[in-house]
Design a protein around this motif. Structure first.
Motif, short mmCIF file in Angstrom:
data_model
loop_
_atom_site.label_atom_id
_atom_site.label_comp_id
_atom_site.label_asym_id
_atom_site.label_seq_id
_atom_site.Cartn_x
_atom_site.Cartn_y
_atom_site.Cartn_z
N TYR A 46 -4.79 1.64 -8.06
CA TYR A 46 -4.21 0.75 -9.07
C TYR A 46 -3.70 -0.49 -8.35
O TYR A 46 -2.84 -0.43 -7.48
CB TYR A 46 -3.07 1.42 -9.82
N ILE A 47 -4.26 -1.67 -8.75
CA ILE A 47 -3.88 -2.96 -8.16
C ILE A 47 -2.85 -3.58 -9.09
O ILE A 47 -3.22 -4.07 -10.18
CB ILE A 47 -5.10 -3.88 -7.99
N PRO A 48 -1.56 -3.64 -8.68
CA PRO A 48 -0.51 -3.94 -9.66
C PRO A 48 -0.53 -5.36 -10.19
O PRO A 48 -0.45 -5.58 -11.40
CB PRO A 48 0.78 -3.65 -8.88
N PRO A 73 5.09 -3.10 -8.04
CA PRO A 73 4.46 -3.91 -6.98
C PRO A 73 3.71 -3.07 -5.95
O PRO A 73 3.22 -3.62 -4.97
CB PRO A 73 5.67 -4.60 -6.34
N VAL A 74 3.60 -1.76 -6.21
CA VAL A 74 3.03 -0.86 -5.21
C VAL A 74 1.55 -0.61 -5.52
O VAL A 74 1.18 -0.29 -6.66
CB VAL A 74 3.79 0.47 -5.18
N LEU A 75 0.74 -0.79 -4.49
CA LEU A 75 -0.68 -0.46 -4.58
C LEU A 75 -0.83 1.03 -4.28
O LEU A 75 -0.65 1.46 -3.14
CB LEU A 75 -1.48 -1.30 -3.58
N GLN A 76 -1.20 1.82 -5.30
CA GLN A 76 -1.30 3.27 -5.14
C GLN A 76 -2.76 3.67 -5.06
O GLN A 76 -3.59 3.24 -5.87
CB GLN A 76 -0.60 3.98 -6.32
N MET A 77 -3.05 4.50 -4.06
CA MET A 77 -4.45 4.86 -3.78
C MET A 77 -4.56 6.36 -3.49
O MET A 77 -3.66 6.97 -2.91
CB MET A 77 -4.97 4.08 -2.57
N PHE A 78 -5.70 6.92 -3.88
CA PHE A 78 -6.07 8.29 -3.51
C PHE A 78 -7.57 8.43 -3.73
O PHE A 78 -8.22 7.54 -4.31
CB PHE A 78 -5.28 9.32 -4.31
N LYS A 79 -8.12 9.54 -3.30
CA LYS A 79 -9.57 9.77 -3.41
C LYS A 79 -9.81 11.14 -4.05
O LYS A 79 -8.99 12.06 -3.94
CB LYS A 79 -10.23 9.71 -2.04
N ILE A 80 -10.98 11.26 -4.69
CA ILE A 80 -11.44 12.57 -5.17
C ILE A 80 -12.87 12.80 -4.63
O ILE A 80 -13.66 11.84 -4.53
CB ILE A 80 -11.42 12.68 -6.71
N ARG A 81 -13.15 14.05 -4.31
CA ARG A 81 -14.49 14.42 -3.84
C ARG A 81 -15.12 15.36 -4.87
O ARG A 81 -14.51 16.36 -5.27
CB ARG A 81 -14.40 15.10 -2.47
N PRO A 103 0.82 -1.22 0.00
CA PRO A 103 0.00 0.00 0.00
C PRO A 103 0.86 1.28 0.00
O PRO A 103 1.87 1.36 0.68
CB PRO A 103 -0.82 -0.11 1.29
N ASP A 104 0.44 2.26 -0.81
CA ASP A 104 1.11 3.56 -0.86
C ASP A 104 0.04 4.62 -1.08
O ASP A 104 -0.57 4.70 -2.16
CB ASP A 104 2.14 3.59 -1.99
N ASN A 105 -0.22 5.39 -0.05
CA ASN A 105 -1.23 6.46 -0.13
C ASN A 105 -0.59 7.72 -0.71
O ASN A 105 0.46 8.18 -0.24
CB ASN A 105 -1.81 6.77 1.24
N ILE A 106 -1.23 8.29 -1.74
CA ILE A 106 -0.72 9.52 -2.37
C ILE A 106 -1.20 10.71 -1.55
O ILE A 106 -2.41 10.88 -1.34
CB ILE A 106 -1.19 9.60 -3.83
#
Length: 572
Positions: free
Chosen positions: A522-524, A452-460, A399-402
């Motif tokens: 993005y699920i690598p 191999p990094v799961l990158q995540m973020f959100k938009i409102r 997991p890697d939170n932007i």
């Protein structure tokens, strides 16, 4: 009958009881395979031989050679088991647990001459007693105080016997001449007794000196013996030290015949002479009638049906060919119920194993199995959960939170960026198409396909009056390959050579509304981009069939078409 004879008689009387063989006699009568191992061939087993048996005799066990090995120095032949036992090194000195030399101090220690401590004490005492007797002339009977006292007693007894007929009152009158002689003799005897008492006191004093002298010599003898034993032990230690420092000397085992280093060899003549013999089977006493050539003797004995086999139940030695019949009737063999697993000797099994007890044991056994199965199921469930977590980690990546966001667009006059917020300040109307154009901007960071990094973020979605497009592109240029999804869930694709999106698929139930929060990740390892509407719990996925069209990397882009629409980017 002495003690040893009585012991032997008792042992022999125990072996035979009421005319039946005991277990000990039964084992003697029925020879077993344990007795055959490394067993020499007895002379009584030989039926026919072309040569003198003395030539084919082992000088160690004095029986016929069995598996002969000959000394290469003197050609003397031995049984294999006998010579191996002969040359096996034996410990020369015991060492106790503390590591010091073991030297038991009891009365039976023998010195170098083979003389025990008891013998030493007895010899010292006897020698000093003889010296004392000679010094005090005890060998002369006349000087022995006990002989003198005995003579005086005899004299008094004879004088009283002579006076039995005399008047007893005459003792108070004037004594007769014979009485005067007796009184004089008694006075002499009294003086002799006093003299011998004085001599006895002197001898008692001399006896004390004798005992002191004996004690001194005894202590000296034991001390000398201990010193000799200590010297002997030290010599043994020195010999062991020499052997331990010289491995060549340690391995030199000598032949008992020629006293040279034993090196085994095979002499064909010995084997030929032995091969001409005919021998009774080792189990002849068990009833085997076979008379065998020497060469096939061992092979036959290893498979002989008359071999004695010990029964697992009663422990009696039974002939092998009868063992099955014996087992079928032996009362000590264990019987086992296949249903309840109850096991007891046959003599008590059928009384103890009732139908009710069998059912109870079956229920208990099934309860145990049920408990074990439940425990295994729980264990497997825990393992499955751990495997799922590991699989999820593998699939989802690290997991890697932007947290930091920056943007890039060619429509700089239309968009306004305030920190993590993007606002369309001025929209664009296409006169040719008679509708508003979609104006897009990029999230200014690449996402790698094989990372191999799961990158995540959100938009409102802060404000949405028009339409919105979320997509991925292979570059931040206009001539690019894009995949996108709009607020109705339509999935479209644009090729590089075209400037128009074509419908590819539709995500069921997926919609985007104002004030919704969208989780983008993005699920690598699955090569999947997911847009998940947290508020409505619906998602749209661009799977590997889309993502793997990008060779290395891709960029996220967003498009708005209505003035004052705005979105805010958030970390997870």
């Amino acid at each position: 009958m002495n003690t040893e004879e009585q012991k032997v008689s008792n042992e022999s009387s125990k072996d035979i009881t009421f005319g039946y063989f005991s277990e000990k006699d039964e084992e003697k009568k029925k020879l077993s395979s344990e007795q055959f191992i490394d067993q020499s061939i007895l002379r009584s087993q030989v039926v026919e031989a072309k040569n003198e048996l003395d030539v084919l005799t082992c000088p160690i066990c004095m029986n016929i050679l069995f598996k002969p090995i000959s000394c290469s120095g003197c050609t003397q032949s031995f049984c294999k088991a006998c010579i191996n036992q002969w040359i096996t090194p034996k410990p020369a000195l015991r060492v106790n647990q503390s590591g010091s030399n073991s030297m038991p101090l009891n009365n039976n220690i023998a010195n170098n001459n083979g003389e025990s401590t008891n013998n030493i004490i007895q010899n010292i005492f006897n020698n000093n007693i003889n010296i004392f007797r000679e010094a005090n002339n005890f060998n002369n009977p006349q000087n022995n105080i006990f002989n003198v006292a005995q003579n005086q007693s005899n004299n008094r007894r004879s004088s009283h016997e002579d006076d039995e007929d005399d008047d007893p009152f005459l003792f108070n009158s004037q004594p007769f001449p014979s009485q005067q002689a007796q009184v004089s003799q008694e006075q002499d005897t009294h003086a002799n007794i006093i003299s011998f008492q004085q001599q006895n006191q002197d001898r008692v004093a001399g006896g004390s000196q004798l005992m002191y002298h004996v004690q001194q010599q005894l202590q000296q003898g034991i001390q000398n013996q201990s010193q000799m034993q200590l010297q002997q032990i030290q010599q043994q230690q020195q010999q062991l030290q020499i052997l331990s420092n010289n491995p060549n000397v340690l391995n030199r085992q000598t032949c008992p015949h020629c006293k040279q280093i034993f090196k085994g060899t095979n002499i064909p003549l010995v084997n030929k002479l032995l091969g001409s013999m005919k021998i009774k089977c080792f189990y002849n006493e068990n009833g085997c009638p076979e008379i065998l050539p020497y060469d096939s003797y061992e092979k036959h004995c290893l498979k002989c049906p008359y071999e004695g086999v010990k029964c697992d139940g009663c422990k009696e030695v039974i002939i092998k060919k009868n063992i099955d019949e014996h087992i079928s009737t032996c009362k000590e063999i264990n019987e086992k119920c296949e249903k309840c697993q109850f096991e007891q000797p046959r003599r008590v099994f059928f009384e103890a194993h009732t139908e009710m007890k069998c059912l109870q044991l079956q229920i208990v056994e099934k309860d145990k199995k049920s408990i074990n199965l439940i425990s295994k199921v729980d264990q497997l469930a825990t393992e499955v959960q751990l495997l799922r977590l590991q699989l999820n980690t593998i699939q989802m990546g690290i997991p890697d939170n932007i947290n930091n966001f920056s943007f890039q667009t060619v429509f700089t006059n239309n968009f306004k960026f305030l920190g993590n917020q993007a606002i369309l300040e001025k929209d664009s109307f296409n006169e040719q198409k008679k509708k508003k154009d979609f104006l897009h901007f990029f999230l200014n960071r690449p996402f790698y396909v094989h990372s191999p990094v799961l990158q995540m973020f959100k938009i409102r979605i802060d404000k949405l009056q028009g339409n919105i497009i979320m997509g991925i592109s292979d570059s931040q240029l206009q001539n690019s390959m894009d995949f996108m999804v709009n607020k109705q869930g339509d999935i479209k694709k644009k090729e590089k050579s075209e400037n128009k999106y074509k419908q590819k698929d539709r995500a069921a139930n997926f919609i985007i509304q104002e004030k919704n929060t969208i989780l983008i990740k993005y699920i690598p390892f699955l090569y999947t981009v997911e847009f998940f509407n947290i508020d409505l719990n619906v998602s749209c996925r661009l799977d590997s069939s889309y993502i793997l069209e990008f060779p290395h990397q891709f960029f996220f882009f967003y498009s708005l078409d209505h003035q004052s629409d705005q979105i805010t980017f958030l970390s997870c």
